[in-house]
Design a protein around this motif. Sequence first.
Motif, PDB file in Angstrom:
ATOM      1  N   TRP A  71     -16.343 -18.008   8.084  1.00  0.00           N
ATOM      2  CA  TRP A  71     -16.629 -17.266   9.304  1.00  0.00           C
ATOM      3  C   TRP A  71     -18.123 -17.407   9.580  1.00  0.00           C
ATOM      4  O   TRP A  71     -18.949 -17.146   8.712  1.00  0.00           O
ATOM      5  N   ASN A  72     -18.435 -17.869  10.764  1.00  0.00           N
ATOM      6  CA  ASN A  72     -19.834 -18.014  11.166  1.00  0.00           C
ATOM      7  C   ASN A  72     -20.616 -18.865  10.154  1.00  0.00           C
ATOM      8  O   ASN A  72     -21.724 -18.519   9.773  1.00  0.00           O
ATOM      9  N   HIS A  73     -19.992 -19.946   9.675  1.00  0.00           N
ATOM     10  CA  HIS A  73     -20.578 -20.884   8.723  1.00  0.00           C
ATOM     11  C   HIS A  73     -20.781 -20.299   7.324  1.00  0.00           C
ATOM     12  O   HIS A  73     -21.508 -20.862   6.518  1.00  0.00           O
ATOM     13  N   VAL A  74     -20.163 -19.163   7.042  1.00  0.00           N
ATOM     14  CA  VAL A  74     -20.265 -18.546   5.716  1.00  0.00           C
ATOM     15  C   VAL A  74     -18.881 -18.566   5.077  1.00  0.00           C
ATOM     16  O   VAL A  74     -17.909 -18.095   5.661  1.00  0.00           O
ATOM     17  N   ARG A  75     -18.798 -19.121   3.853  1.00  0.00           N
ATOM     18  CA  ARG A  75     -17.531 -19.146   3.128  1.00  0.00           C
ATOM     19  C   ARG A  75     -17.378 -17.843   2.355  1.00  0.00           C
ATOM     20  O   ARG A  75     -18.333 -17.362   1.745  1.00  0.00           O
ATOM     21  N   TYR A  76     -16.176 -17.273   2.378  1.00  0.00           N
ATOM     22  CA  TYR A  76     -15.921 -16.025   1.662  1.00  0.00           C
ATOM     23  C   TYR A  76     -14.480 -16.023   1.145  1.00  0.00           C
ATOM     24  O   TYR A  76     -13.603 -16.642   1.738  1.00  0.00           O
ATOM     25  N   PRO A  77     -14.232 -15.333   0.027  1.00  0.00           N
ATOM     26  CA  PRO A  77     -12.869 -15.253  -0.488  1.00  0.00           C
ATOM     27  C   PRO A  77     -12.070 -14.253   0.332  1.00  0.00           C
ATOM     28  O   PRO A  77     -12.536 -13.143   0.592  1.00  0.00           O
ATOM     29  N   ARG A  78     -10.891 -14.650   0.783  1.00  0.00           N
ATOM     30  CA  ARG A  78     -10.061 -13.747   1.593  1.00  0.00           C
ATOM     31  C   ARG A  78      -9.596 -12.563   0.757  1.00  0.00           C
ATOM     32  O   ARG A  78      -9.517 -11.467   1.216  1.00  0.00           O
ATOM     33  N   SER A  79      -9.226 -12.771  -0.413  1.00  0.00           N
ATOM     34  CA  SER A  79      -8.880 -11.748  -1.408  1.00  0.00           C
ATOM     35  C   SER A  79      -8.579 -12.469  -2.708  1.00  0.00           C
ATOM     36  O   SER A  79      -7.618 -12.181  -3.391  1.00  0.00           O
ATOM     37  N   SER A  80      -9.412 -13.399  -3.043  1.00  0.00           N
ATOM     38  CA  SER A  80      -9.158 -14.243  -4.204  1.00  0.00           C
ATOM     39  C   SER A  80      -9.120 -13.463  -5.509  1.00  0.00           C
ATOM     40  O   SER A  80      -8.648 -13.963  -6.516  1.00  0.00           O
ATOM     41  N   TYR A  81      -9.582 -12.222  -5.486  1.00  0.00           N
ATOM     42  CA  TYR A  81      -9.539 -11.406  -6.694  1.00  0.00           C
ATOM     43  C   TYR A  81      -8.115 -11.260  -7.219  1.00  0.00           C
ATOM     44  O   TYR A  81      -7.898 -11.005  -8.392  1.00  0.00           O
ATOM     45  N   VAL A  82      -7.116 -11.440  -6.347  1.00  0.00           N
ATOM     46  CA  VAL A  82      -5.738 -11.267  -6.810  1.00  0.00           C
ATOM     47  C   VAL A  82      -5.411 -12.251  -7.931  1.00  0.00           C
ATOM     48  O   VAL A  82      -4.573 -11.956  -8.778  1.00  0.00           O
ATOM     49  N   LEU A  83      -6.071 -13.400  -7.960  1.00  0.00           N
ATOM     50  CA  LEU A  83      -5.822 -14.338  -9.049  1.00  0.00           C
ATOM     51  C   LEU A  83      -6.335 -13.791 -10.374  1.00  0.00           C
ATOM     52  O   LEU A  83      -5.881 -14.203 -11.433  1.00  0.00           O
ATOM     53  N   GLY A  84      -7.257 -12.852 -10.305  1.00  0.00           N
ATOM     54  CA  GLY A  84      -7.720 -12.197 -11.525  1.00  0.00           C
ATOM     55  C   GLY A  84      -6.642 -11.341 -12.159  1.00  0.00           C
ATOM     56  O   GLY A  84      -6.737 -10.976 -13.321  1.00  0.00           O
ATOM     57  N   LEU A  85      -5.607 -11.028 -11.410  1.00  0.00           N
ATOM     58  CA  LEU A  85      -4.493 -10.245 -11.932  1.00  0.00           C
ATOM     59  C   LEU A  85      -3.330 -11.128 -12.358  1.00  0.00           C
ATOM     60  O   LEU A  85      -2.313 -10.644 -12.805  1.00  0.00           O
ATOM     61  N   PHE A  86      -3.481 -12.429 -12.209  1.00  0.00           N
ATOM     62  CA  PHE A  86      -2.418 -13.381 -12.490  1.00  0.00           C
ATOM     63  C   PHE A  86      -2.235 -13.484 -14.002  1.00  0.00           C
ATOM     64  O   PHE A  86      -3.119 -13.963 -14.705  1.00  0.00           O
ATOM     65  N   PRO A  87      -1.103 -13.043 -14.539  1.00  0.00           N
ATOM     66  CA  PRO A  87      -0.933 -13.007 -16.004  1.00  0.00           C
ATOM     67  C   PRO A  87      -1.009 -14.394 -16.641  1.00  0.00           C
ATOM     68  O   PRO A  87      -0.526 -15.378 -16.090  1.00  0.00           O
ATOM     69  N   LYS A  88      -1.616 -14.451 -17.805  1.00  0.00           N
ATOM     70  CA  LYS A  88      -1.729 -15.696 -18.554  1.00  0.00           C
ATOM     71  C   LYS A  88      -0.346 -16.279 -18.845  1.00  0.00           C
ATOM     72  O   LYS A  88      -0.153 -17.496 -18.792  1.00  0.00           O
ATOM     73  N   GLU A  89       0.626 -15.443 -19.139  1.00  0.00           N
ATOM     74  CA  GLU A  89       1.982 -15.908 -19.425  1.00  0.00           C
ATOM     75  C   GLU A  89       2.564 -16.657 -18.228  1.00  0.00           C
ATOM     76  O   GLU A  89       3.263 -17.646 -18.383  1.00  0.00           O
ATOM     77  N   LEU A  90       2.260 -16.180 -17.017  1.00  0.00           N
ATOM     78  CA  LEU A  90       2.759 -16.835 -15.817  1.00  0.00           C
ATOM     79  C   LEU A  90       2.057 -18.169 -15.598  1.00  0.00           C
ATOM     80  O   LEU A  90       2.679 -19.151 -15.209  1.00  0.00           O
ATOM     81  N   GLN A  91       0.758 -18.215 -15.875  1.00  0.00           N
ATOM     82  CA  GLN A  91       0.033 -19.494 -15.785  1.00  0.00           C
ATOM     83  C   GLN A  91       0.658 -20.515 -16.728  1.00  0.00           C
ATOM     84  O   GLN A  91       0.879 -21.673 -16.351  1.00  0.00           O
ATOM     85  N   ASP A  92       0.948 -20.090 -17.950  1.00  0.00           N
ATOM     86  CA  ASP A  92       1.544 -20.994 -18.935  1.00  0.00           C
ATOM     87  C   ASP A  92       2.914 -21.473 -18.460  1.00  0.00           C
ATOM     88  O   ASP A  92       3.240 -22.656 -18.558  1.00  0.00           O
ATOM     89  N   TYR A  93       3.723 -20.568 -17.933  1.00  0.00           N
ATOM     90  CA  TYR A  93       5.064 -20.913 -17.450  1.00  0.00           C
ATOM     91  C   TYR A  93       4.998 -21.944 -16.317  1.00  0.00           C
ATOM     92  O   TYR A  93       5.772 -22.881 -16.268  1.00  0.00           O
ATOM     93  N   LEU A  94       4.046 -21.742 -15.403  1.00  0.00           N
ATOM     94  CA  LEU A  94       3.916 -22.630 -14.248  1.00  0.00           C
ATOM     95  C   LEU A  94       3.172 -23.916 -14.573  1.00  0.00           C
ATOM     96  O   LEU A  94       3.208 -24.868 -13.799  1.00  0.00           O
ATOM     97  N   GLY A  95       2.481 -23.935 -15.705  1.00  0.00           N
ATOM     98  CA  GLY A  95       1.706 -25.116 -16.062  1.00  0.00           C
ATOM     99  C   GLY A  95       0.426 -25.243 -15.266  1.00  0.00           C
ATOM    100  O   GLY A  95      -0.018 -26.343 -14.957  1.00  0.00           O
ATOM    101  N   VAL A  96      -0.169 -24.091 -14.910  1.00  0.00           N
ATOM    102  CA  VAL A  96      -1.435 -24.095 -14.184  1.00  0.00           C
ATOM    103  C   VAL A  96      -2.473 -23.353 -15.005  1.00  0.00           C
ATOM    104  O   VAL A  96      -2.144 -22.591 -15.899  1.00  0.00           O
ATOM    105  N   SER A  97      -3.717 -23.582 -14.677  1.00  0.00           N
ATOM    106  CA  SER A  97      -4.787 -22.894 -15.374  1.00  0.00           C
ATOM    107  C   SER A  97      -5.957 -22.713 -14.418  1.00  0.00           C
ATOM    108  O   SER A  97      -6.367 -23.654 -13.745  1.00  0.00           O
ATOM    109  N   PHE A  98      -6.440 -21.504 -14.351  1.00  0.00           N
ATOM    110  CA  PHE A  98      -7.638 -21.212 -13.569  1.00  0.00           C
ATOM    111  C   PHE A  98      -8.279 -19.975 -14.162  1.00  0.00           C
ATOM    112  O   PHE A  98      -7.621 -19.181 -14.837  1.00  0.00           O
ATOM    113  N   PRO A  99      -9.571 -19.800 -13.944  1.00  0.00           N
ATOM    114  CA  PRO A  99     -10.251 -18.656 -14.548  1.00  0.00           C
ATOM    115  C   PRO A  99      -9.786 -17.348 -13.928  1.00  0.00           C
ATOM    116  O   PRO A  99      -9.577 -17.266 -12.720  1.00  0.00           O
TER     117      PRO A  99
END
Length: 105
Positions: free
Chosen positions: A46-74
């Motif tokens: 927005w107005n040449h500024v990048r911002y997370p729309r609500s990316s914090y939700v990935l902070g709640l993404f359980p490690k078990e689900l990441q393993d099941y899906l075969g993805v990894s992110f901090p």
Amino acid sequence: MKYDAVIIGAGHNGLVSAITLAKNGLKVLVVESRDREGGMADTSTWNHVRYPRSSYVLGLFPKELQDYLGVSFPTVERDRNGTFITDETHVIRFFKDKEKRHEEF
């Protein structure tokens, strides 16, 4: 082409659903109204500024689900899933630990 399931929305929940169905042998179509996937776990500009729309939700993404899906992110480890303020302005913390959660209530 025929599909077993149609997922409307390519946000993180839609994508998790689609991957789970596909892993179980179903043919899945994901439909997204925007020009890219990610939903609220996306970065916008927005107005040449990048911002997370609500990316914090990935902070709640359980490690078990990441393993099941075969993805990894901090993610950010937290001791609770959320904090809410009641009508009387009391703070209620929803702890992951069952005993802490019971004490809170």
